[in-house]
Design a protein around this motif. Structure first.
Motif, PDB file in Angstrom:
ATOM      1  N   GLU A   1      11.699  -5.209   3.951  1.00 22.04           N
ATOM      2  CA  GLU A   1      12.597  -4.062   3.957  1.00 22.04           C
ATOM      3  C   GLU A   1      13.451  -4.135   2.704  1.00 22.04           C
ATOM      4  N   VAL A   2      13.495  -3.035   1.975  1.00 23.23           N
ATOM      5  CA  VAL A   2      14.286  -2.959   0.742  1.00 23.23           C
ATOM      6  C   VAL A   2      15.433  -1.981   0.973  1.00 23.23           C
ATOM      7  N   SER A   3      16.652  -2.460   0.769  1.00 26.61           N
ATOM      8  CA  SER A   3      17.833  -1.624   1.006  1.00 26.61           C
ATOM      9  C   SER A   3      18.639  -1.510  -0.269  1.00 26.61           C
ATOM     10  N   THR A   4      19.060  -0.300  -0.559  1.00 32.51           N
ATOM     11  CA  THR A   4      20.017  -0.079  -1.647  1.00 32.51           C
ATOM     12  C   THR A   4      21.364   0.210  -0.996  1.00 32.51           C
ATOM     13  N   ASP A   5      22.292  -0.716  -1.159  1.00 29.81           N
ATOM     14  CA  ASP A   5      23.585  -0.639  -0.480  1.00 29.81           C
ATOM     15  C   ASP A   5      24.694  -0.254  -1.453  1.00 29.81           C
ATOM     16  N   THR A   6      25.357   0.849  -1.161  1.00 30.29           N
ATOM     17  CA  THR A   6      26.560   1.227  -1.900  1.00 30.29           C
ATOM     18  C   THR A   6      27.742   0.766  -1.060  1.00 30.29           C
ATOM     19  N   VAL A   7      28.506  -0.188  -1.601  1.00 30.65           N
ATOM     20  CA  VAL A   7      29.483  -0.930  -0.799  1.00 30.65           C
ATOM     21  C   VAL A   7      30.905  -0.651  -1.270  1.00 30.65           C
ATOM     22  N   THR A   8      31.787  -0.461  -0.303  1.00 30.56           N
ATOM     23  CA  THR A   8      33.223  -0.421  -0.563  1.00 30.56           C
ATOM     24  C   THR A   8      33.865  -1.537   0.247  1.00 30.56           C
ATOM     25  N   ALA A   9      34.552  -2.427  -0.456  1.00 27.39           N
ATOM     26  CA  ALA A   9      35.191  -3.579   0.197  1.00 27.39           C
ATOM     27  C   ALA A   9      36.699  -3.415   0.173  1.00 27.39           C
ATOM     28  N   GLU A  10      37.330  -3.699   1.310  1.00 28.64           N
ATOM     29  CA  GLU A  10      38.795  -3.637   1.409  1.00 28.64           C
ATOM     30  C   GLU A  10      39.317  -4.970   1.928  1.00 28.64           C
ATOM     31  N   ARG A  11      40.171  -5.600   1.159  1.00 22.92           N
ATOM     32  CA  ARG A  11      40.789  -6.847   1.602  1.00 22.92           C
ATOM     33  C   ARG A  11      41.857  -6.520   2.639  1.00 22.92           C
TER      34      ARG A  11
ATOM     35  N   SER B   1       0.815  -1.209   0.000  1.00 24.77           N
ATOM     36  CA  SER B   1       0.000   0.000   0.000  1.00 24.77           C
ATOM     37  C   SER B   1       0.852   1.263   0.000  1.00 24.77           C
ATOM     38  N   SER B   2       2.009   1.194   0.690  1.00 30.99           N
ATOM     39  CA  SER B   2       2.884   2.364   0.741  1.00 30.99           C
ATOM     40  C   SER B   2       4.336   1.948   0.904  1.00 30.99           C
ATOM     41  N   VAL B   3       5.222   2.857   0.491  1.00 28.87           N
ATOM     42  CA  VAL B   3       6.662   2.670   0.651  1.00 28.87           C
ATOM     43  C   VAL B   3       7.181   3.817   1.498  1.00 28.87           C
ATOM     44  N   VAL B   4       7.781   3.497   2.631  1.00 33.47           N
ATOM     45  CA  VAL B   4       8.230   4.519   3.572  1.00 33.47           C
ATOM     46  C   VAL B   4       9.749   4.610   3.557  1.00 33.47           C
ATOM     47  N   ASP B   5      10.252   5.808   3.316  1.00 31.60           N
ATOM     48  CA  ASP B   5      11.699   6.055   3.322  1.00 31.60           C
ATOM     49  C   ASP B   5      12.181   6.124   4.774  1.00 31.60           C
ATOM     50  N   LYS B   6      13.109   5.236   5.133  1.00 30.13           N
ATOM     51  CA  LYS B   6      13.624   5.180   6.505  1.00 30.13           C
ATOM     52  C   LYS B   6      14.999   5.837   6.641  1.00 30.13           C
ATOM     53  N   GLY B   7      15.474   6.453   5.590  1.00 29.84           N
ATOM     54  CA  GLY B   7      16.737   7.158   5.681  1.00 29.84           C
ATOM     55  C   GLY B   7      17.945   6.305   5.325  1.00 29.84           C
ATOM     56  N   VAL B   8      19.124   6.886   5.482  1.00 33.86           N
ATOM     57  CA  VAL B   8      20.385   6.234   5.120  1.00 33.86           C
ATOM     58  C   VAL B   8      21.192   5.950   6.379  1.00 33.86           C
ATOM     59  N   ALA B   9      21.719   4.729   6.458  1.00 39.14           N
ATOM     60  CA  ALA B   9      22.572   4.328   7.585  1.00 39.14           C
ATOM     61  C   ALA B   9      23.958   4.006   7.066  1.00 39.14           C
TER      62      ALA B   9
ATOM     63  N   VAL C   1      39.501 -10.430   7.676  1.00 36.68           N
ATOM     64  CA  VAL C   1      39.881 -10.718   6.287  1.00 36.68           C
ATOM     65  C   VAL C   1      39.350  -9.665   5.320  1.00 36.68           C
ATOM     66  N   VAL C   2      38.194  -9.081   5.641  1.00 36.15           N
ATOM     67  CA  VAL C   2      37.585  -8.087   4.752  1.00 36.15           C
ATOM     68  C   VAL C   2      36.878  -7.037   5.605  1.00 36.15           C
ATOM     69  N   ARG C   3      36.978  -5.782   5.173  1.00 36.83           N
ATOM     70  CA  ARG C   3      36.201  -4.704   5.779  1.00 36.83           C
ATOM     71  C   ARG C   3      35.238  -4.163   4.726  1.00 36.83           C
ATOM     72  N   LEU C   4      33.958  -4.048   5.117  1.00 32.47           N
ATOM     73  CA  LEU C   4      32.940  -3.535   4.203  1.00 32.47           C
ATOM     74  C   LEU C   4      32.347  -2.252   4.777  1.00 32.47           C
ATOM     75  N   LEU C   5      32.409  -1.177   4.016  1.00 31.98           N
ATOM     76  CA  LEU C   5      31.749   0.082   4.353  1.00 31.98           C
ATOM     77  C   LEU C   5      30.529   0.204   3.449  1.00 31.98           C
ATOM     78  N   SER C   6      29.352   0.280   4.055  1.00 28.64           N
ATOM     79  CA  SER C   6      28.119   0.303   3.270  1.00 28.64           C
ATOM     80  C   SER C   6      27.291   1.526   3.627  1.00 28.64           C
ATOM     81  N   SER C   7      26.846   2.213   2.600  1.00 29.48           N
ATOM     82  CA  SER C   7      25.876   3.290   2.781  1.00 29.48           C
ATOM     83  C   SER C   7      24.527   2.692   2.408  1.00 29.48           C
TER      84      SER C   7
ATOM     85  N   ASP D   1      20.954  -0.046  13.437  1.00 29.83           N
ATOM     86  CA  ASP D   1      20.257  -0.348  14.684  1.00 29.83           C
ATOM     87  C   ASP D   1      20.538  -1.752  15.200  1.00 29.83           C
ATOM     88  N   ASP D   2      21.482  -2.460  14.560  1.00 30.73           N
ATOM     89  CA  ASP D   2      21.806  -3.809  15.040  1.00 30.73           C
ATOM     90  C   ASP D   2      23.313  -4.009  15.175  1.00 30.73           C
ATOM     91  N   ALA D   3      23.995  -2.995  15.666  1.00 29.16           N
ATOM     92  CA  ALA D   3      25.446  -3.094  15.840  1.00 29.16           C
ATOM     93  C   ALA D   3      25.774  -4.246  16.779  1.00 29.16           C
TER      94      ALA D   3
END
Length: 509
Positions: free
Chosen positions: A138-148, A34-42, A116-122, A70-72
Motif C-alpha cells: 500500500e502506497v500512501s501520500t500523506d499531507t500532514v499538519t502537526a500541532e504540539r 500489474s496494476s495500481v488501484v486508487d483507494k481514495g483519500v482518508a 503531546v502531539v496532534r497529527l491531522l493527515s490527509s 478503517d483502523d480507528a
C-alpha cells in the motif's frame, strides 16, 4: 482486546512539483506490479501520548488514539528492527486501554501519559497489485499538519510518502519500489516516524548539545555495559507480557549480566549501592524462571521420548509427562505479569535508572580500562580455575555434580566479565569469552542432565505407584546417565584448551 499486526514499511520525503502537488511515478514499472488501484483519500486525526519527558519517543515507541480511516482506535507501535514495527491495536476508548498501558509500564513506571502531539493527515491511498490481483503493498501520500499540545503550541506541515508491505510479502519488494521512487526524486525520510518528525519540527530551538564522548576509562566501559543491559531489561518487558518466544530467557539473561558486572567490577562501582540492587535482580530472575526452567526440562524430556523407537515407549508415557509437568508448574503468565506490574519491580527499574544517572564510582573507575578490566577478569578466572580443579578431582556422584554446577556459575560469570570488556579490549576479550562459553556450555549440559535424571526418577516412581510400567523412564535415565558420563570424560580436555596460558595473558593489562 488488543490485536497485533507486524508492520513493514518505509517512509520518504516528498517534494511538491510546480503546481504544489506531490506526484508519484508510474509504479506499474516496478517488477511484479500489474496494476495500481486508487483507494481514495482518508482524513485521519491522531493524538499521540507520552510522559512529560517523552520517554516513549526516546525509545522509538508511539502510542496514539486515532479516528478516521478503517483502523480507528488506540495503536501502540513497538520497534522490532529497521523498517519493522509491531502495532498493537485496541478499540477506541477515552483512556489508554489497560492492555496497552501494561506494555509501556516499564517505561512510564506509574507516570501519567498525556497528549503531546496532534497529527491531522490527509491520506491518498493506492494499492499495488500483481497479475492475480493480490495486494503487494500500500502506497500512501500523506499531507500532514502537526500541532504540539501544551505551552508551545507550535505547528508544522509536510508531505511524505509511505510504502507498507502487504501481510506475508517479500521485504525485497520494498527495495524495488524504493528504486523507482528514488529515480523520481524521493528520498528516505530522515525521521523514523511522523511523531519523531513532529516533535523535531515543533520543538523550541535549543543550543546543540555535543554527542557523548566514546568510553575511555574503566568506569565508562562498565557503565556502557550496564546501560545496555538495563535497556534490554526494559525493552523485553512488553515482549514477556506478550508471551513472545525466548523473551523470558533474554530478560533473565539481562538481569544475570548486570548482577555479574556488579560483582566482577566491584573496584569500579561501590558495592554498598550495587549489592541491594543485585539482590533485587536475583529476585526478578527467580520469579521469571519458575516456569521457564520447567518448560525447558519438559521440552528436553519430550525430545528424548520422540527419539525412541515406538516399541520402546511402553505405557502412557506422554500422558504421564503432561500430568507431571502441569503439577510442577508454580506460576503462569498471569503471575509473571503481576510481578512486572508490582511496585517491587518498578522500584528496581527506578533504582537502576538512578544508578546509571549518578553512578557510585570508586577511584579505579577513572583509570584506563586496559588496566582495570583485565585484572577483574583474571580474578574471576582464578575463582573458576579453583572450582574446576576441585570438580575434576572428585569421584562421580552428588558432590561432583554440585561442584560442576558451581564451576558452571563461575564460568558464566567469567564469560560475562570478558564480554563486558570486549569494547575496550577487543579481539583478545572476544576469544577469551568464547573459550569460557565453551566450558560453560559443557557444564550446563551436564547440569541439565542432572536435573533431567532427577525428573526421570520422579516420573518412574509415579508411574510405578499408578501401576504403570516404568521401563521407558528407566531407559531414558540410562541415556541421560551415559551422556553425562561422556561430558565428564570430555571436560578435562575442554578445560585444558580453555585454560591455556595464552587465554589469560592475551587480555593485556
Amino acid at each position: 482486546m488488543a490485536d497485533t499486526k507486524r508492520e513493514i514499511e518505509r517512509k520518504y520525503e516528498a517534494a511538491a512539483d510546480a503546481s504544489g502537488e506531490t506526484r508519484l511515478p508510474d509504479l506499474t514499472k516496478v517488477a511484479g506490479v500489474s496494476s495500481v488501484v486508487d483507494k481514495g483519500v482518508a482524513e485521519l486525526d491522531a493524538v499521540y501520548y507520552d510522559t512529560d519527558d517523552l520517554r516513549l519517543a526516546a525509545d522509538s515507541i508511539t502510542l496514539r488514539r486515532r479516528t478516521g480511516g478503517d483502523d480507528a482506535g488506540w495503536h501502540l507501535k513497538l520497534p522490532v528492527s529497521p523498517d519493522v514495527r509491531d502495532e498493537i491495536r485496541a478499540p477506541l476508548a477515552d483512556a489508554v486501554p489497560d492492555a496497552l498501558a501494561g506494555l509501556i509500564r516499564s517505561r512510564t513506571r506509574g507516570d501519567v501519559v498525556t497528549p503531546v502531539v496532534r497529527l491531522l493527515s490527509s491520506r491518498d491511498v493506492r494499492h499495488l497489485l500483481d497479475a492475480q490481483g493480490r495486494l503487494l503493498a500500500e502506497v500512501s501520500t500523506d499531507t500532514v499538519t502537526a500541532e504540539r499540545i501544551g505551552a508551545h503550541g507550535s505547528t508544522a506541515r509536510w508531505t511524505e510518502v509511505e510504502v507498507e508491505l502487504a501481510d506475508g510479502g517479500d521485504p525485497a519488494f520494498l527495495d524495488a519500489v524504493e528504486k523507482r521512487l528514488r529515480k523520481a526524486g524521493l528520498r528516505p525520510a530522515a525521521s523514523a516516524s511522523k511523531l519523531a518528525k513532529a516533535l523535531s519540527e515543533t520543538e523550541p530551538r535549543r543550543t546543540s548539545e555535543k554527542p557523548p564522548a566514546a568510553p575511555r576509562t574503566a568506569g565508562d566501559h562498565v557503565l556502557a555495559y550496564l546501560q545496555h543491559q538495563y535497556d534490554a531489561l526494559v525493552s523485553y518487558d512488553p515482549a514477556v507480557r506478550r508471551d513472545l518466544p525466548d523473551s523470558v530467557h533474554r530478560m533473565r539473561v539481562a538481569t544475570r549480566r548486570m548482577r555479574s558486572a556488579f560483582r566482577t567490577y566491584r573496584k569500579v562501582l561501590d558495592r554498598t549501592v550495587t549489592d541491594p540492587i543485585a539482590e533485587e535482580l536475583k529476585w526478578l530472575a527467580g520469579e521469571l524462571g519458575v516456569d521457564r526452567d520447567q518448560e525447558v526440562l519438559g521440552a528436553r524430556l519430550q525430545t528424548r521420548i520422540a527419539a525412541l523407537p515406538r516399541t520402546l515407549v511402553l505405557g502412557p508415557v506422554r500422558s504421564r509427562l503432561r500430568i507431571w509437568s502441569v503439577a510442577r508448574q508454580h506460576g503462569s503468565r498471569r503471575k509473571i505479569i503481576a510481578v512486572l506490574d508490582s511496585e517491587r519491580h518498578l522500584d528496581l527499574l527506578t533504582a537502576l535508572e538512578a544508578l546509571l544517572a549518578e553512578p557510585p564510582l570508586l577511584p579505579a573507575a577513572s583509570k584506563p580500562a586496559a588496566k582495570v578490566l583485565p585484572k577483574a577478569i583474571r580474578k574471576d578466572y582464578a575463582r573458576l580455575a579453583t572450582r574446576m580443579e576441585r570438580a575434576l578431582t572428585l569421584p562421580p556422584g552428588k558432590d561432583r555434580d554440585l561442584a560442576m554446577h558451581n564451576a558452571r556459575k563461575a564460568a558464566k560469570r567469567t564469560r560475562y566479565a570478558a564480554e563486558a570488556a570486549r569494547p575496550a579490549l577487543g579481539k583478545p576479550a572476544k576469544r577469551f569469552a568464547k573459550r569460557m562459553k565453551a566450558v560453560q556450555s559443557l557444564l550446563g549440559d551436564h547440569q541439565d542432565s542432572v536435573m533431567a535424571r532427577e525428573a526421570l526418577r520422579d516420573l518412574a516412581v509415579q508411574s510405578h505407584a499408578a501401576g504403570e510400567t516404568a521401563f521407558t523412564w528407566g531407559l531414558l535415565y540410562g541415556q541421560e546417565e551415559a551422556a553425562a558420563e561422556a561430558r565428564e570424560r570430555g571436560l578435562p580436555a575442554a578445560w585444558k584448551r580453555a585454560s591455556k596460558a595464552k587465554s589469560r595473558a592475551d587480555l593485556g593489562g
